[in-house]
Design an enzyme around this catalytic site. Structure first.
Site, PDB file in Angstrom:
ATOM      1  N   ARG A 127       0.769  -1.297  -0.036  1.00 58.90           N
ATOM      2  CA  ARG A 127       0.088  -0.083   0.221  1.00 58.90           C
ATOM      3  C   ARG A 127       0.934   1.333  -0.040  1.00 58.90           C
ATOM      4  O   ARG A 127       2.227   1.214   0.351  1.00 58.90           O
ATOM      5  CB  ARG A 127      -1.018  -0.121   1.284  1.00 58.90           C
ATOM      6  CG  ARG A 127      -1.770  -1.160   1.303  1.00 58.90           C
ATOM      7  CD  ARG A 127      -2.737  -1.032   2.714  1.00 58.90           C
ATOM      8  NE  ARG A 127      -3.784  -2.277   2.896  1.00 58.90           N
ATOM      9  CZ  ARG A 127      -3.437  -3.243   3.620  1.00 58.90           C
ATOM     10  NH1 ARG A 127      -1.981  -3.666   4.127  1.00 58.90           N
ATOM     11  NH2 ARG A 127      -4.352  -4.184   3.691  1.00 58.90           N
ATOM     12  N   ARG A 135      -0.820  -2.318  -6.798  1.00 57.26           N
ATOM     13  CA  ARG A 135      -1.231  -3.380  -5.791  1.00 57.26           C
ATOM     14  C   ARG A 135      -2.242  -4.511  -6.210  1.00 57.26           C
ATOM     15  O   ARG A 135      -1.952  -5.464  -6.081  1.00 57.26           O
ATOM     16  CB  ARG A 135      -1.664  -2.680  -4.430  1.00 57.26           C
ATOM     17  CG  ARG A 135      -1.980  -3.650  -3.224  1.00 57.26           C
ATOM     18  CD  ARG A 135      -2.494  -2.779  -2.174  1.00 57.26           C
ATOM     19  NE  ARG A 135      -3.067  -3.639  -1.324  1.00 57.26           N
ATOM     20  CZ  ARG A 135      -2.673  -4.606  -0.174  1.00 57.26           C
ATOM     21  NH1 ARG A 135      -1.378  -4.871   0.038  1.00 57.26           N
ATOM     22  NH2 ARG A 135      -3.541  -5.044   0.759  1.00 57.26           N
ATOM     23  N   TYR A 166     -10.138 -10.879  -6.722  1.00 60.45           N
ATOM     24  CA  TYR A 166      -9.097 -10.988  -7.771  1.00 60.45           C
ATOM     25  C   TYR A 166      -9.532 -12.297  -8.535  1.00 60.45           C
ATOM     26  O   TYR A 166      -9.010 -12.559  -9.601  1.00 60.45           O
ATOM     27  CB  TYR A 166      -7.731 -11.133  -7.001  1.00 60.45           C
ATOM     28  CG  TYR A 166      -7.401  -9.642  -6.558  1.00 60.45           C
ATOM     29  CD1 TYR A 166      -7.151  -8.685  -7.325  1.00 60.45           C
ATOM     30  CD2 TYR A 166      -7.394  -9.690  -4.934  1.00 60.45           C
ATOM     31  CE1 TYR A 166      -7.004  -7.486  -6.532  1.00 60.45           C
ATOM     32  CE2 TYR A 166      -7.105  -8.475  -4.619  1.00 60.45           C
ATOM     33  CZ  TYR A 166      -6.955  -7.284  -5.262  1.00 60.45           C
ATOM     34  OH  TYR A 166      -6.512  -6.205  -4.577  1.00 60.45           O
ATOM     35  N   LYS A 172      -2.787  -2.081   7.722  1.00 61.82           N
ATOM     36  CA  LYS A 172      -4.074  -1.617   8.183  1.00 61.82           C
ATOM     37  C   LYS A 172      -4.357  -2.559   9.767  1.00 61.82           C
ATOM     38  O   LYS A 172      -3.787  -3.530   9.945  1.00 61.82           O
ATOM     39  CB  LYS A 172      -5.271  -1.965   7.395  1.00 61.82           C
ATOM     40  CG  LYS A 172      -5.042  -1.107   6.059  1.00 61.82           C
ATOM     41  CD  LYS A 172      -6.706  -1.434   5.677  1.00 61.82           C
ATOM     42  CE  LYS A 172      -6.571  -0.398   4.101  1.00 61.82           C
ATOM     43  NZ  LYS A 172      -7.977  -0.508   3.708  1.00 61.82           N
ATOM     44  N   HIS A 216      -4.591  -9.313   3.823  1.00 55.52           N
ATOM     45  CA  HIS A 216      -6.162  -9.114   4.149  1.00 55.52           C
ATOM     46  C   HIS A 216      -6.524  -9.894   5.262  1.00 55.52           C
ATOM     47  O   HIS A 216      -6.049 -11.076   5.597  1.00 55.52           O
ATOM     48  CB  HIS A 216      -6.967  -9.716   2.834  1.00 55.52           C
ATOM     49  CG  HIS A 216      -6.870  -8.729   1.717  1.00 55.52           C
ATOM     50  ND1 HIS A 216      -7.008  -8.924   0.233  1.00 55.52           N
ATOM     51  CD2 HIS A 216      -6.514  -7.464   1.344  1.00 55.52           C
ATOM     52  CE1 HIS A 216      -6.971  -8.098  -0.460  1.00 55.52           C
ATOM     53  NE2 HIS A 216      -6.506  -7.078   0.294  1.00 55.52           N
ATOM     54  N   HIS A 256      -2.468   2.002  -5.760  1.00 52.54           N
ATOM     55  CA  HIS A 256      -3.346   0.805  -5.483  1.00 52.54           C
ATOM     56  C   HIS A 256      -3.615  -0.097  -6.748  1.00 52.54           C
ATOM     57  O   HIS A 256      -3.781  -1.114  -6.579  1.00 52.54           O
ATOM     58  CB  HIS A 256      -4.472   1.353  -4.858  1.00 52.54           C
ATOM     59  CG  HIS A 256      -5.026   0.445  -3.605  1.00 52.54           C
ATOM     60  ND1 HIS A 256      -4.287   0.563  -2.540  1.00 52.54           N
ATOM     61  CD2 HIS A 256      -6.057  -0.231  -3.528  1.00 52.54           C
ATOM     62  CE1 HIS A 256      -4.823  -0.274  -1.845  1.00 52.54           C
ATOM     63  NE2 HIS A 256      -6.072  -0.847  -2.320  1.00 52.54           N
TER      64      HIS A 256
END
Length: 319
Positions: free
Chosen positions: A156, A259, A291, A187, A282, A256
């Site tokens: 990120r 990414r 994806y 995150k 994630h 992004h």
């Protein structure tokens, strides 16, 4: 049926509510116009059904929301309409004009989640291999290294700008050159390790050799601006946009997007969804599953372009 007097009363209630929103809630003019349109639609549909505003029930609200959806109104727009309706009935309840809010439990249709935009493999490689001879060699080395890490590691932009030159301590992230890994803070303040490939390590060495000529003596950031301080996410986006234009890519490129490209290309090659989830950091695999749709789109395009039966199938379907 709603009488002319009743219709006029409904219009008067709406005007009083909008005035309340303007004076007491101080809503912006654009929001007031949007709410006014939504409330006029409510008044019209209630009038067409012969229903007074204070007699509207939840099944009426659900039916009218379904009609809006059927007419082509987007789910997000329907959500705004329902918000305006709920607000009206909350206000009517405080005024003692209705006992319950008929719009309280009604929700808009779920908006389809847009697929993330990813570059093709050829475009991603072209961007990574692009070199600019007309710029400061220090900036060129820095920007090339950033692209390699964004696409080669799936970082990120916040993780990228958070990288420091030294590990441990107060460092938010760093690159273990010997181990070939990036340690990043993602995150939720969760740390993860990401493999760093050969091209990215080579680009890192080239940038580190020039970094001291730009960085302030006390600056710990790996990536610094021409003023010697840590790059911001906004600056990275600007540099990446310029680099993509210089590489001749046909689309705007964001950090992004790189990414997304990293994840999509990994999945195309490996098919290992769980591994891609861990590499991206994630928390939930459903976030990663988007994806698989990109992967299917890629496979569908390959089929349409290359399979001898694809065009015949299309011609048969359109005959």
């Amino acid at each position: 049926m709603v009488t002319p007097t009743g219709a006029a009363a409904a219009a008067g209630v709406i005007e009083r509510h909008l005035e309340h929103l303007r004076v007491e809630r101080r809503l912006a003019a654009a929001t007031l116009r949007s709410y006014g349109d939504a409330l006029e639609a409510l008044r019209d549909m209630a009038a067409q059904g012969g229903i007074a505003l204070d007699a509207v029930q939840p099944h009426h609200i659900r039916r009218w929301a379904a009609q809006l959806h059927g007419s082509g109104l987007a789910p997000r727009s329907i959500a705004i309409v329902l918000s305006a309706w709920r607000g009206l009935y909350r206000w009517l309840g405080r005024e003692g004009l209705v006992a319950v809010n008929p719009a309280a439990g009604v929700r808009a249709p779920r908006a389809p989640r847009p697929l993330p935009k990813a570059l093709s493999v050829d475009h991603a490689v072209a961007l990574a291999e692009h070199r600019r001879a007309d710029t400061d060699p220090r900036l060129e080395a820095r920007d090339h290294c950033m692209v390699e890490l964004l696409y080669g590691c799936g970082l990120r932009v916040a993780e990228l700008v958070g990288l420091d030159i030294t590990p441990g301590g107060d460092a938010r992230g760093w690159i273990d050159r010997q181990g070939g890994e990036a340690q990043v803070l993602g995150k939720g303040s969760k740390r993860r390790s990401v493999p760093v490939g050969g091209p990215a390590l080579k680009a890192l060495d080239a940038w580190r050799a020039l970094r001291e000529r730009m960085a302030k003596p006390d600056e710990t950031a790996l990536f610094v601006s021409r003023h010697g301080r840590r790059l911001t996410a906004s600056q990275v986006r600007t540099r990446l946009k310029e680099r993509a234009l210089g590489a001749g890519l046909p689309t705007h490129v964001s950090p992004h997007m790189l990414r997304h490209s990293y994840a999509s290309h990994l999945l195309q090659s490996s098919g290992d969804l769980r591994a891609v989830q861990e590499l991206l950091g994630h928390a939930n695999i459903t976030t990663t599953q988007v994806y698989t749709k990109l992967d299917f789109q890629h496979l569908a395009k390959v089929y349409d372009a290359a399979h001898p039966r694809a065009k015949k199938k299309l011609e048969k379907g359109t005959a």
